[in-house]
Design an enzyme around this catalytic site. Structure first.
Site, PDB file in Angstrom:
ATOM      1  N   HIS B  68       0.857  -1.137   0.066  1.00 60.96           N
ATOM      2  CA  HIS B  68      -0.119  -0.273  -0.043  1.00 60.96           C
ATOM      3  C   HIS B  68       0.766   1.219  -0.023  1.00 60.96           C
ATOM      4  O   HIS B  68       1.794   1.353   0.452  1.00 60.96           O
ATOM      5  CB  HIS B  68      -1.043  -0.038   1.048  1.00 60.96           C
ATOM      6  N   ASP B  70      -0.189   4.362   0.883  1.00 65.48           N
ATOM      7  CA  ASP B  70      -0.661   5.498   2.001  1.00 65.48           C
ATOM      8  C   ASP B  70       0.108   5.136   3.317  1.00 65.48           C
ATOM      9  O   ASP B  70       0.661   3.989   3.687  1.00 65.48           O
ATOM     10  CB  ASP B  70      -2.091   5.393   2.216  1.00 65.48           C
ATOM     11  N   ASP B  94       6.389   0.959   7.416  1.00 71.29           N
ATOM     12  CA  ASP B  94       5.019   0.708   7.319  1.00 71.29           C
ATOM     13  C   ASP B  94       4.457   1.575   5.989  1.00 71.29           C
ATOM     14  O   ASP B  94       3.806   2.435   6.542  1.00 71.29           O
ATOM     15  CB  ASP B  94       4.050   0.745   8.356  1.00 71.29           C
ATOM     16  N   GLU B 124      -5.064   1.941   2.931  1.00 70.55           N
ATOM     17  CA  GLU B 124      -4.969   0.723   3.720  1.00 70.55           C
ATOM     18  C   GLU B 124      -5.279   1.166   5.272  1.00 70.55           C
ATOM     19  O   GLU B 124      -5.673   0.238   5.943  1.00 70.55           O
ATOM     20  CB  GLU B 124      -3.571  -0.177   3.567  1.00 70.55           C
ATOM     21  N   GLU B 125      -4.710   2.296   5.441  1.00 69.30           N
ATOM     22  CA  GLU B 125      -4.581   2.584   7.072  1.00 69.30           C
ATOM     23  C   GLU B 125      -5.860   3.239   7.507  1.00 69.30           C
ATOM     24  O   GLU B 125      -6.031   3.621   8.697  1.00 69.30           O
ATOM     25  CB  GLU B 125      -3.331   3.509   7.256  1.00 69.30           C
ATOM     26  N   GLU B 153       3.960  -6.150   3.475  1.00 73.75           N
ATOM     27  CA  GLU B 153       4.044  -5.545   5.029  1.00 73.75           C
ATOM     28  C   GLU B 153       5.376  -5.888   5.574  1.00 73.75           C
ATOM     29  O   GLU B 153       5.930  -6.817   5.632  1.00 73.75           O
ATOM     30  CB  GLU B 153       2.632  -6.222   5.782  1.00 73.75           C
ATOM     31  N   HIS B 327       3.200   2.393  12.956  1.00 75.62           N
ATOM     32  CA  HIS B 327       2.339   3.365  13.377  1.00 75.62           C
ATOM     33  C   HIS B 327       3.091   4.374  14.431  1.00 75.62           C
ATOM     34  O   HIS B 327       2.571   4.654  15.195  1.00 75.62           O
ATOM     35  CB  HIS B 327       1.015   2.830  13.737  1.00 75.62           C
TER      36      HIS B 327
END
Lengths: 349, 349
Positions: B68, B70, B94, B124-125, B153, B327
């Site tokens: 992803h 984003d 990430d 995705e987030e 990932e 994150h």
């Protein structure tokens, strides 16, 4: 204008029909003040929307008879309506029936055997700092001085002595946050709160006899909250407890007891209010109980009698109306209870 | 413009420096699309801010490599910063490191032994319905067809097979409301929830071996709420549970299990997402595991690999970066992991 020479049922009807939801008591306080000013044996003073009327006969004892003028919010229950033996309407039970009894006595008992201070106050149904009786107790406590007080809250014409104290605490349970997909990396604080709830479920509340009344305590969760997000093992859970304690404990002693029960947790005090002793051993109280022909019972809910206890005035609750109907849309008062309360208190005075 | 001929560390740096917080992926999707269009052995298609590039060599197998574009919100962690062996910055872990590896492979492996579909997707987030891979799976599932998929990932360059499923339920505990001054008249639902929490604390989660991996389950309270007011015995308490279940259970079976554990309570399903089988028995998967020289482990968190499972494409997670750093404000990726992932996947292709 209120006619205080009419019968107590008509007077209650007139009081109900003057809407006086908390903060809107001015009109009712105006007419109560005006009606009492016309009574020659009374001295009447006004403090905001609180009205105080006193006899000055130089009696050996002085008693206080108090009631609040305000009601909970309107719920499509006005005007007052007499149906059979019941008078329905906003405040009929809590507590314009009691106010009507007190106004009748104030107007018609010109030479009571005890001097009397009648207090009609505002803002009882809302936040404590607005309470008219509380404001009077803080600013002019001498106005409330006396040997004994009767608060005319609905008690089904029974004498309810004193009242329980109440305090609220938060019990905090800690854990360790982790992703819920790897829950074994964390410590679940909500699971941990299970032990707090188990302790509450097992707790045996005291039953405390005072002046012949048995005060039944309670220690209960009234709130619980915990959780960070749907995918996180929570690191905190908060259980809010309410302890209703008998009048043999001060607020400080009650808090110490809760801390002892949960000695292995963090316990934070949220608020508290003191209990009130029934004071039934005082001669004026004994005479009252005899005159109203009621078997005294303990009061469980917190009421303004505790404000009298703080001023060292023994106090009881006594008034027409079933306390279970208070704050209900369909509250009513039995007209027979209105008449009985008036007759018996008249006998006492 | 992105330079796909530069080394993977420089490319990751360039990707991090194009801010692409969820819903703001357009600029990054633009440059990725433009850079891939310049690669002669690829066919490139754009679906919103999702970019798909494919080889067409007529190989016996086709694999999907996805990542992803984003990131979670900015946290004062831009631009990218190389410190010693670590590249810091928003999305470094990430998962712009993984995206850089995939872009490098897409641009430079002109004749892979398996046909490859590269997918770079948005959102995705954030909430699942916005997820670019999910939208593609619903609208154009044929684009994602293949024999095996690698979702890049962060896994610390380990192969993490499949993923757990997840579901959330509310367990409702009922009681009977009363005034807390007369608590014996009611039934305290919060106290009742103690039994639910005790059952959770005693629950022994399964450990399920599949394809040589052990999936460790978890059944946890992730939320609790109850309480009416500070003076009311509550008549309802709600415990929100999250069940993370192994890939041998369907969502329906998982829900049935939770209902069985709490058979004596009302259990309401809130949401669920399926588990994903690791699919390591497929030849393409076995070749992948051998090529990347990694001992496969189970994936615990839910990831988009489950979307491939729903399309019957076995899928694993594999990418540079420590998943525990995802994150976090200080996320970084080890440059050595970037290079290792690129080299090993190149060997596989």
């Amino acid at each position: 204008m209120l006619d205080l020479t009419t019968d107590v049922v008509s007077l209650t009807t007139a009081l109900v029909d003057i809407e006086s939801v908390s903060r809107n008591e001015k009109q009712l306080a105006d007419v109560v003040f005006a009606a009492l000013q016309d009574v020659s044996h009374l001295t009447v003073t006004r403090y905001g929307n609180t009205v105080v009327a006193r006899t000055h006969l130089g009696r050996a004892e002085r008693v206080v008879v108090a009631g609040h003028l305000d009601t909970v919010p309107y719920a499509d229950n006005l005007p007052a309506k007499l149906e059979g033996t019941r008078l329905y309407g906003l405040g009929a039970c809590d507590m314009k029936g009691g106010v009507a009894v007190a106004l009748r006595l104030a107007a018609s008992v010109a030479e009571p055997v005890r001097d009397v201070t009648y207090v009609f106050y505002d803002c009882e149904e809302i936040e404590a700092e607005r309470n008219g009786l509380g404001q009077l107790a803080r600013k002019s406590p001498e106005v409330l001085a006396g040997d004994f007080a009767v608060l005319m809250e609905p008690t089904s014409a029974q004498v309810e002595g004193g009242c329980q104290g109440t305090l609220r605490v938060d019990v905090l349970v800690s854990g360790k946050r982790s992703h819920s997909a790897r829950s074994w990396m964390g410590v679940n604080a909500i699971h941990g709160a299970g032990a707090v709830l188990a302790r509450l479920a097992e707790y045996e509340p005291r039953q405390v006899p005072i002046d012949g009344l048995v005060y039944r305590e309670g220690l209960n969760a009234v709130g619980i909250s915990g959780g960070v997000a749907g995918n996180v093992i929570p690191d905190e859970c908060r259980v809010t407890l309410n302890y209703r304690f008998a009048p043999d404990l001060s607020e400080e002693q009650a808090f110490a007891h809760v801390r002892e029960v949960f000695h292995d947790y963090e316990v934070a005090l949220l608020d508290s209010a003191p209990a009130a002793m029934p004071g039934l051993s005082h001669p004026a109280a004994a005479a009252f109980v005899e005159a109203v022909e009621a078997e005294p019972r303990p009061k469980f809910g917190w009421t303004d009698v505790a404000r009298f206890t703080e001023l060292r005035v023994p106090a009881v609750n006594y008034g027409p109306g079933d306390p279970m109907l208070a704050h209900t849309k369909d509250e009513f008062v039995e007209v027979e209870e209105l008449r009985q309360c008036e007759a018996r208190m008249r006998r006492w005075l």
